[in-house]
Design an enzyme around this catalytic site. Sequence first.
Site, mmCIF file in Angstrom:
data_model
loop_
_atom_site.group_PDB
_atom_site.id
_atom_site.type_symbol
_atom_site.label_atom_id
_atom_site.label_comp_id
_atom_site.label_asym_id
_atom_site.label_seq_id
_atom_site.Cartn_x
_atom_site.Cartn_y
_atom_site.Cartn_z
ATOM 1 N N CYS A 40 8.581 38.487 30.234
ATOM 2 C CA CYS A 40 7.232 38.823 29.749
ATOM 3 C C CYS A 40 7.169 40.124 28.953
ATOM 4 O O CYS A 40 6.677 40.142 27.825
ATOM 5 C CB CYS A 40 6.253 38.910 30.926
ATOM 6 S SG CYS A 40 6.081 37.374 31.866
ATOM 7 N N ASP B 20 3.727 33.719 25.137
ATOM 8 C CA ASP B 20 4.779 34.731 25.057
ATOM 9 C C ASP B 20 6.161 34.118 25.204
ATOM 10 O O ASP B 20 7.132 34.587 24.615
ATOM 11 C CB ASP B 20 4.555 35.852 26.079
ATOM 12 C CG ASP B 20 4.411 35.345 27.512
ATOM 13 O OD1 ASP B 20 4.285 34.120 27.721
ATOM 14 O OD2 ASP B 20 4.412 36.189 28.431
#
Length: 514
Positions: A53, A318
């Site tokens: 992330c 993402d």
Amino acid sequence: MPQAKNVLFIIIDQLRADCLSGALADHVKLPNLRAFMEEAVTFTRHYSVTNPCGPSRASLLTGQYAMNHRSIRNGTPLRHDTPNIATEMRKAGYMPMLFGYTDTSADPRVHDANDPVLKSYEQSMTGFLEVVEMRLEESYPWQGHLLKKGYEFDQYWDVYKPVSGDGQPPKLNDPALYRAEDSDTAFLTDAFLDGIAPHCGEGWFAHLTYIRPHPPLVAPAPYNDMYNPADIPLPQRLHSAEAEKELHPFFGPKLDVYTAKEFVHGFDEVEPTDENIRTLRAVYLGLATEVDHHIGRVVKYLKDSGRYDDTMLVITADHGEMLGDRHSWGKMTVYDAAYHTPLIIRLPDNEVQAGTQITVPTESIDVTPTILDWIGQTAPNAMDGRSLLPLLHGDIPEDWRSYSFSELDFSEPENPTLWQQRLGTGNSDSCLGILRDDRFTLVEFAADLPPILFDHQGQGEFENVADKPEFAADLVRLSRQMLRHRMRNMDHTLSLHSITSEGAKSRSRYYASR
């Protein structure tokens, strides 16, 4: 007076591209995203350039490959002077509003050692105005909202445990303790709609980031059991985890560390049975449908308020999620499911391209330069990505890339990972690069490990053909391509500046697309 140019940049955390087109698309309801695709341009070969992330968002927001920004793990600092979407939007007169999180680790060189900013990797990237904090591991405003609503929990992580309604031990797809109208996704959407409402008659930039369907895999009713697990396809995989491990030494530590148990709370163990795997996949898809519902609310608001035709709307993720494919969970791997993400962009006054699909390779680092290009702000040379504006208008530049490139770091300086322990790698060579062209995927390691080569005209990711003599020439060609790619994309922050007798001069890295 010129028309206001608004930008809404939405990131959905851990959404696989094949939820919209591919293996899972027929098994999940995403009506609002699909309707938006009919009004926008979709990029079908879009990949995150790194995982997990924090690094993936660092690349998305700075437009840089991980090899340049080097914020390569959750908790690895991002240099404080790295230009990003927020710093560059400010130069254009925008106040960059953040609704959610960026998972940015602060640069300790510019903070006192006691500064609390150095005790959590979930900080906001430089330049953003954090309108509402919505971080997975903190989320204090949402915690306060739940407490005000009368929900009871001993500690924050209890919020993510399924709750049984009949006094029996909870099941994997029992509902969350909160109602759908009070979920993290609903709370964030409400905060965005309230926060953006006063900004009318002026150009604004907002970054809205949804945590879901990122684990822990727990969903409020009705999303928890919206999909019958028996109807969800099993993952794509070899006959056993041991067979997966035999493909390459990298996969053993991966499968031993990231198991299904790591993706739920409240269970001592989660056996990897077909029933459990299907159930977890069904909860994931339910969370994706919940996010879709709230994105529908956002799009409806933009239309009802008259802002839709003034707003560039970007929706992406993402990174992806293995979701049991290859007996694997999470995104710390080399397979496409962990990197292939949706990218859908709608520009005002671009109706002629509505509903079209772009099939050339694009990368997550292209998003920030595209936004800057649209508002008329030049992207700094430090940004490795290229503007997608020509592609959005139907023009593919002749020199557009023919492959995509990603990286992954699997080290941990403070506590060596299982990869480091088993493979004997250090902090500087526990990393890999991935290059994908029309036919092959090459994975090369910094350590003295054999490469991985997948032939998508053969068995694809189910067979490593790197040691087969008939692929030797392809292996060499792709390895040279990866080397050249890294050489061409070394840090350009100041490399095109020159100090002359007439003062400092600079050249643009890419030709302007406008």
